[in-house]
Design a protein around this motif. Structure first.
Motif, short mmCIF file in Angstrom:
data_model
loop_
_atom_site.label_atom_id
_atom_site.label_comp_id
_atom_site.label_asym_id
_atom_site.label_seq_id
_atom_site.Cartn_x
_atom_site.Cartn_y
_atom_site.Cartn_z
N LYS A 16 4.40 6.85 -11.32
CA LYS A 16 3.91 5.65 -10.63
C LYS A 16 2.94 4.85 -11.51
O LYS A 16 3.10 3.64 -11.67
N ILE B 26 0.76 0.60 -4.52
CA ILE B 26 1.16 2.00 -4.42
C ILE B 26 0.32 2.71 -3.35
O ILE B 26 0.84 3.41 -2.48
N PHE C 253 8.40 2.90 -5.14
CA PHE C 253 8.56 1.87 -6.17
C PHE C 253 8.92 0.52 -5.59
O PHE C 253 8.76 -0.51 -6.23
N SER D 190 9.49 9.48 -2.65
CA SER D 190 8.82 8.99 -3.86
C SER D 190 9.55 7.79 -4.45
O SER D 190 8.92 6.89 -5.03
#
Lengths: 420, 634
Positions: free
Chosen positions: A120, A365, A170, A166
């Motif tokens: 990330k 994020i 993005f 996960s």
């Protein structure tokens, strides 16, 4: 240029304080979540809370290292870090063992690392580096393509690792692109597409298509004056129809059974309290039973009786909600909101485009994680297993968030030396 | 850059988290649904065990019901300090036992409930229930035990037990703590009897009291009681037969010929099924399984007995149907094989009917030879093959398909069996003639004997014997019970044999079986047994026209068929047909007869005797097949 005397000079202490407070809340919540009398010492490293303390110690050291490194390093080596992380991700794909159906962990001795967590900040760095180049203009189609590639490459590999949660993170980079000049229509269209997708899951396809046709017809009637509008409406209607038609395909074919079930539970199509609906329902009971002021520290019953699974990782919010009640949840959400505002504030005070883009990446994020994790615990979003930043149990997650945040703090402390 | 984008992004962050706050306010403050906090309530999943189906006899008499008992459960994590002395007194256990069980429960799981004490009787539960509020983490779960008011039909009814891990792995329906039928109809009708488990989600307060169901039971599933079963058994007849058989070993089956309904089926010695439930089960099971009389062994369906003279009926019918013998056929009064001969006790010159009446061994050895060595079949092997097909069409040498588990097929050797022993083409009727009089390599269960008798009573057909008549008031359709199985013997061939059977009772070996005006047809048997006294057998049906009952009685090691088996069968017929007993003296003699003292106890190895060379006369031959436990009882 002034000579830098201390690594702590110019540091944004407010952000650091918020960080420390959140980490502390996490630690005691994990203690409360897995507390049992046989291992009542909060320092017992055979238990998750003891281990978390080790992770916290590690995080602080990492934070210092991140602050010691020259700020220009992150700018200069952004692509290199990104490239290394991509290699790590690919390695995880092949080297890892199967953990609950996901190939997401690399084991080094007793250590287990989850490269997806570290991808990330690497992606945030690479995107910042790319968008801060002088010749870059977001309006150019080439820029759009390359930016999306930077974001989707790691996401695609993570998807291959079977770690959908996960990978979805993005998607949050859309905020960064929007801030850097991407048309707001992208945000709006994305939002409506998601909304339409959800509605299509609940409402019969044929009915929905008729509604779209009717809406389009009415709009055309109302705006028949301008030809351009009519074309736009027609295009929107066709696109909407396409989304609706694709829903059943995606739902039936692309989603895995457990994902399908989680969506069913969320939509109320399924109330299997012992199966897929179990987590969400137990989580809601735990949170709901907290009331206004909560049951008090270590007094939670729901989270401690193993009613709520994954209680120290993905469902840690339940423990907070149960033991500290609405007041606790309120404070926690305010802390997150405060942190997000502070990061946005930091972003906007930068002269360096690199730091600004990176800061928006950090905010996006963190926001996405908070939104999905809490949303899942309170039954507003389907169950997607991603950690609550700085709070959930786990080394990879805590360390990667620490790195993510402290690179920003380091870059920010350097802002007075940047001319552009 | 969009000038407003920073505001839009901050706005989105704010709006989303604001929505969450509103939702949290709703869930935590406004909504009562999740409001368990006031009393520190916890949610408990309570399995709602269904009541197992009841079992009635054919007349509606209750044979199996459920009695409430209570399992004391514990969730170790919730257990707080308690008065151990008082608790142990209430639960009737020692302090050491208390500590041991708590540790065991903790080892299983600190958070999940485990059984602390099983099957607490209602009286003890009443005491415990009052004080239970003092003991956090403990609660009771209502369960049931099977009860058998008639105390009979233990083998047929079978018993239930808790599922083990192996079973759970095999059938995902079952969960720890579930009951499952292990033998008898409890096993074969498990699906019908078990019902459907439910789950209740209840809220329990800090004082361990149930505070009602969670969300008004919205997520509860109600248990569905098992289906009630009506048996074909006549409970009165069953109990009576068991009384007659007390202190005797053997098996009995009684069938209603026209339907195949089993009226009584028992294996003796038997036991009171009530001892196979509850806490005492393990202890009693261990006792029974080491019992030298093999009380757990279901002789009625699993024991292979030589049918002896009762088998002459099937043998005669086959020969008549093949036109090998007729009503007028007579043979010399001996059967000579090499230097040996089969002899008989003195009786007047006889034809077929008389041969049955007097149970003439040489006659039936000759019939068997006429059949097997008959020229129309070419070879003896083919002759034997045809004969065997006839016998099999009576339901011998194969599983009949009764709706109870652990049925065994019996023994009726294929020609290849003899090929192996004597060599192909090197054996003929004189080698294996003892089959013709129900000895030799024959093993038939009492149920099969009763079925042969039913075929004769029906003049040529049988319906699969079965024990379940109706399920939930509807006719039993879970098995194929309506298919008529025809024997290879045509109806008209039966008359002469049935005439002979009638003579057996009226003026032959089974005169003891007569009662009232009922025309009874029967046949005694005395099967040789190398391990002790002969087995006493009787098969018969009554009345002759429109028969209502066909019985086979087998009493081990008791001597002549007329001494024990025939009276028992006769008394059973009398009770079933007339509902009275007119011969109290006979009844008394039978009931008081203790034959177990002659029973071959362990140490005497009981097994199938090796096929001996058949050159000796049958009186001297080693007698085979008595009692073999072919399947593990479980």
């Amino acid at each position: 240029m002034r000579k830098q005397t201390s690594i702590f000079q110019n540091i944004d202490w407010l952000t650091v304080s918020l960080y420390l407070v959140l980490m502390f809340i996490g630690w005691i919540s994990i203690y409360a979540a897995v507390y049992n009398e046989e291992h009542s010492s909060i320092l017992d490293i055979s238990q998750n809370y003891g281990k978390q303390l080790l992770w916290i110690g590690g995080s602080l050291m990492i934070a210092i290292v991140v602050l010691i490194i020259d700020a220009r390093f992150y700018d200069a080596f952004a692509y290199l870090i990104y490239g290394l992380m991509i290699l790590f991700l690919i390695a995880a794909l092949f080297l890892s063992r199967d953990v609950k159906g996901a190939h997401a962990w690399i084991e080094i001795g007793a250590f287990k690392l989850q490269p997806a967590e570290f991808a990330k900040f690497a992606t945030a760095l690479a995107l910042a580096k790319y968008l801060s180049l002088l010749e870059i203009k977001i309006e150019k189609i080439q820029t759009k393509i390359i930016s999306s590639l930077i974001v989707t490459l790691p996401a695609a590999i993570i998807l291959l690792q079977n770690d959908t949660g996960s990978a979805l993170v993005f998607g949050s980079f859309i905020f960064v692109l929007y801030r850097e000049g991407l048309s707001q229509n992208v945000l709006i269209i994305g939002f409506f597409a998601a909304l339409l997708f959800v509605i299509a899951l609940m409402v019969d396809k044929i009915i929905l298509l008729q509604i779209i046709a009717a809406l389009a017809a009415v709009s055309v009637l109302l705006m028949r004056k301008t030809r351009k509008n009519i074309v736009t409406i027609m295009l929107l209607a066709v696109a909407s129809a396409a989304v609706v038609m694709s829903v059943s395909y995606v739902y039936e074919k692309a989603l895995q059974p457990h994902q399908k079930q989680r969506i069913d539970v969320l939509l109320g199509k399924q109330t299997d309290l012992k199966g897929a609906g179990y987590n969400v329902n137990q989580s809601l009971i735990a949170i709901g039973s907290g009331g206004i002021s909560g049951k008090g520290f270590l007094q939670g019953t729901q989270t401690k009786f193993d009613f709520v699974p994954e209680q120290s990782t993905d469902f840690i919010f339940c423990t907070i909600g149960e033991e500290w009640g609405f007041i606790g949840s309120f404070i926690l959400i305010l802390l997150y909101l405060g942190l997000l505002y502070r990061i946005l504030f930091i972003a906007e005070r930068q002269k360096s485009a690199f730091t600004r883009v990176y800061a928006y990446g950090v905010a996006s994020i963190i926001f996405f994680h908070v939104m999905v994790n809490i949303g899942m615990a309170i039954g507003l979003l389907p169950v997607i297993g991603i950690p609550l930043p700085f709070i959930s149990y786990g080394g990879s997650s805590l360390w990667s968030f620490t790195i993510l945040l402290f690179i920003l703090i380091r870059l920010d402390s350097y802002r007075t030396f940047v001319l552009r | 850059m969009n000038p407003n984008s920073r505001i839009v992004i901050a706005g989105i962050f704010t709006v989303v988290l604001l929505i969450y706050l509103i939702r949290l306010f709703y869930v935590q403050v406004l909504n009562e649904q999740y409001k368990l906090s006031a009393n520190n309530n916890v949610i408990r999943y309570v399995t709602d065990y269904p009541a197992r189906g009841l079992i009635y006899d054919r007349k509606g008499e209750l044979m199996v019901f459920n009695e409430a008992v209570y399992d004391l459960m514990v969730i170790p994590r919730q257990v707080k300090e308690l008065d151990t002395t008082e608790f142990c007194r209430l639960a009737d256990i020692s302090k050491e036992e208390f500590i041991r069980r708590m540790q065991k429960a903790k080892k299983f799981s600190r958070f999940k409930s485990s059984i602390f004490e099983k099957q607490i009787p209602p009286e003890q539960y009443a005491l415990l229930q009052e004080k239970l509020y003092k003991f956090n983490g403990f609660y009771v779960l209502p369960r049931t035990l099977r009860k058998y008011p008639t105390k009979s039909a233990a083998h047929a009814l079978g018993y239930i037990g808790e599922v083990d891990e192996k079973l759970i792995a095999k059938d995902p329906y079952y969960q720890m703590g579930d009951y499952i039928g292990i033998s008898g109809i409890e096993q074969s009708y498990e699906k019908e009897l078990r019902g459907k488990r439910g789950v209740r989600i209840v809220m329990v307060d800090v004082h361990n009291r149930e505070k009602g169901s969670f969300e008004d039971g919205k997520y509860d599933s109600v248990s569905v009681a098992g289906e009630d079963i009506m048996l074909t058994l006549d409970a009165k007849l069953q109990a009576y037969a068991e009384t007659l058989m007390q202190n005797k070993a053997g098996g009995i089956a009684a069938i209603e010929p026209q339907t195949g309904e089993i009226l009584a089926i028992l294996s003796s010695p038997t036991y009171d099924p009530n001892i196979m439930v509850g806490k005492a089960r393990n202890k009693n099971y261990a006792l029974l399984s080491t019992d030298p009389y093999k009380s757990l062994f279901n002789r009625a369906m699993m024991a292979y007995y030589p049918p002896g003279s009762t088998f002459k009926l099937a043998s005669a019918l086959s020969a008549v149907n093949e036109h090998i013998v007729g009503p007028g056929t007579s043979y010399p009064h001996s059967f000579v094989v090499g230097s040996k001969s089969v002899k008989c006790h003195p009786h007047p010159p006889i034809a077929l009917e008389g041969s049955i009446q007097y149970s003439c061994n040489p006659y039936f050895c000759n019939v068997f030879r006429s059949f097997v060595d008959n020229k129309k079949y070419g070879t003896s092997e083919n002759g034997y093959r045809v004969w065997r097909e006839y016998i099999m069409s009576f339901g011998v040498g194969k599983k009949i398909g009764v709706d109870m588990p652990h049925e065994l097929p019996g023994l009726l050797p294929a020609p290849e069996f003899y090929d192996k022993i004597y060599g192909k083409g090197r054996w003929k009727a004189s080698t294996i003639y003892s089959l013709g009089i129900g000895q030799g390599e024959l093993g038939i269960t009492p149920l099969q004997m009763a079925n042969i008798t039913a075929v004769i009573a029906n003049r040529g057909y049988y319906y699969t014997p079965h024990i379940v008549k109706a399920i939930s008031g509807k006719p039993n359709t879970t098995r194929n019970l309506s298919e008529k199985h025809s024997s290879k013997v045509a109806p008209e061939s039966f008359t002469v044999v049935i005439d002979g059977m009638q003579k057996v009772v009226e003026a032959g070996t089974a005169r003891v079986a007569r009662f009232g005006n009922t025309v009874i047809c029967g046949k005694t048997g005395t099967a040789q047994n190398p391990h002790g006294k002969d087995h006493s057998l009787f098969v018969g049906f009554a009345p002759r026209e429109n028969p209502k009952i066909a019985v086979a009685v087998m009493v081990e090691n008791s001597g002549f068929g007329a001494t024990w088996a025939a009276p028992i069968a006769s008394l059973m017929m009398e009770l079933y047909l007339t509902d009275t007993i007119t011969r109290p003296d006979l009844e008394k003699r039978i009931m008081e007869g203790d034959l177990l003292k002659d029973y071959p106890l362990p140490g005497t190895k009981i097994k199938i005797a090796p096929p001996a060379k058949r050159d000796s006369v049958w009186q001297e031959t080693e007698q085979p097949v008595v009692l073999t436990e072919n399947k593990k009882q479980n």
